[in-house]
Design a protein around this motif. Structure first.
Motif, mmCIF file in Angstrom:
data_model
loop_
_atom_site.group_PDB
_atom_site.id
_atom_site.type_symbol
_atom_site.label_atom_id
_atom_site.label_comp_id
_atom_site.label_asym_id
_atom_site.label_seq_id
_atom_site.Cartn_x
_atom_site.Cartn_y
_atom_site.Cartn_z
ATOM 1 N N SER A 1 2.589 -3.339 7.780
ATOM 2 C CA SER A 1 1.242 -2.886 8.123
ATOM 3 C C SER A 1 0.509 -2.597 6.824
ATOM 4 C CB SER A 1 1.297 -1.626 8.984
ATOM 5 O OG SER A 1 1.941 -1.883 10.205
ATOM 6 N N LEU A 2 -0.564 -3.362 6.562
ATOM 7 C CA LEU A 2 -1.327 -3.200 5.329
ATOM 8 C C LEU A 2 -2.598 -2.431 5.620
ATOM 9 C CD1 LEU A 2 0.630 -5.503 4.482
ATOM 10 C CD2 LEU A 2 -1.208 -6.339 3.018
ATOM 11 N N SER A 3 -2.869 -1.417 4.828
ATOM 12 C CA SER A 3 -4.079 -0.625 5.003
ATOM 13 C C SER A 3 -4.781 -0.460 3.666
ATOM 14 C CB SER A 3 -3.756 0.751 5.606
ATOM 15 O OG SER A 3 -2.848 1.467 4.793
ATOM 16 N N HIS A 4 -6.107 -0.358 3.727
ATOM 17 C CA HIS A 4 -6.945 -0.234 2.536
ATOM 18 C C HIS A 4 -7.746 1.057 2.652
ATOM 19 C CE1 HIS A 4 -11.016 -1.505 0.633
ATOM 20 N NE2 HIS A 4 -10.306 -0.817 -0.234
ATOM 21 N N ARG A 5 -7.648 1.935 1.652
ATOM 22 C CA ARG A 5 -8.353 3.205 1.667
ATOM 23 C C ARG A 5 -9.542 3.172 0.711
ATOM 24 N NH1 ARG A 5 -6.402 7.503 -0.272
ATOM 25 N NH2 ARG A 5 -4.786 6.594 -1.576
#
Length: 234
Positions: free
Chosen positions: A32-36
């Motif tokens: 699961s890739l997330s960008h903050r």
């Protein structure tokens, strides 16, 4: 923004024998890739290098002890190579290793890759993915998963960048009073990166994000865990 990328190459139940010292079948790992980013950073001039996090976890559809479903974490940054958004100007990346990467691979006068490196990297968006950290849960270590998951995360981000980079140093491996242990840990980390296509360039590990080695990194695990055919061949 959150993106779920499934690595579920899952065999049918009972088709593959599980290696006893792994908590579950590694082919059931999802990334699961997330960008903050701050909510107000929506204008081009406000953009900072993007902080990305990849979480590796066993699919909820597969059998695994609940406390071991989380496999590990990978921390990455996507940075522009242009003069207008110089990596060195970013307050987000206030770490010496990342500054070293920027000073090494970017030509400050041109605002792009160093000419020698530019010739060796495939064409693509003027951006690079910086590998900051990878950490696996202890129960999942020792089976080559760290390298394979790094390679997978980089390939997922490849459409948005040209190269991957990482700075491996004994300073990244705190071993109080044991410099030799820190040096050995650094060497092992560098060797892991080189197994998936990274190479040393002026003190930095770099990889062309279109290098087939990033795809090949999954084969050892696939060969071990993919169910056998009726003929006994993989």
């Amino acid at each position: 923004m959150r993106m779920h990328v499934h690595m579920q190459l899952r065999p049918e139940a009972g088709e593959a024998a599980m290696v006893p010292d792994l908590p579950a079948n590694p082919l059931s790992i999802e990334l699961s890739l997330s960008h903050r980013r701050f909510w107000w950073q929506i204008d081009d001039e406000d953009e900072q290098p993007e902080q990305w996090h990849a979480s590796a976890d066993i699919s909820p559809l597969d059998v695994c002890p609940d406390e071991l479903r989380h496999v590990g974490d990978i921390s990455l940054v996507i940075a522009d190579l242009t003069k207008e958004r110089n990596l060195l100007d970013s307050v987000v990346l206030g770490e010496w290793a990342l500054e070293f990467i920027a000073e090494t691979v970017i030509d400050p006068d041109e605002g792009k890759l160093h000419p020698e490196l530019d010739k060796e990297i495939s064409p693509g968006p003027a951006r690079m993915v910086i590998l900051r950290r990878v950490e696996l849960v202890e129960a999942w270590r020792g089976h080559g998963l760290g390298a394979a998951l790094i390679a997978s995360a980089l390939r997922i981000l490849a459409p948005d960048a040209r190269l991957g980079a990482s700075r491996v140093s004994p300073l990244d491996f705190p071993c109080p009073g044991d410099r030799v242990a820190a040096e050995l840990a650094s060497v092992r980390a560098g060797a892991m990166l080189e197994r998936v296509g990274f190479r040393r360039w002026n003190g930095v590990h770099v990889v062309d994000l279109r290098d087939p080695a990033l795809l090949d990194a999954r084969m050892e695990i696939l060969d071990q865990w993919w169910p056998e055919s009726d003929s006994g061949e993989r």
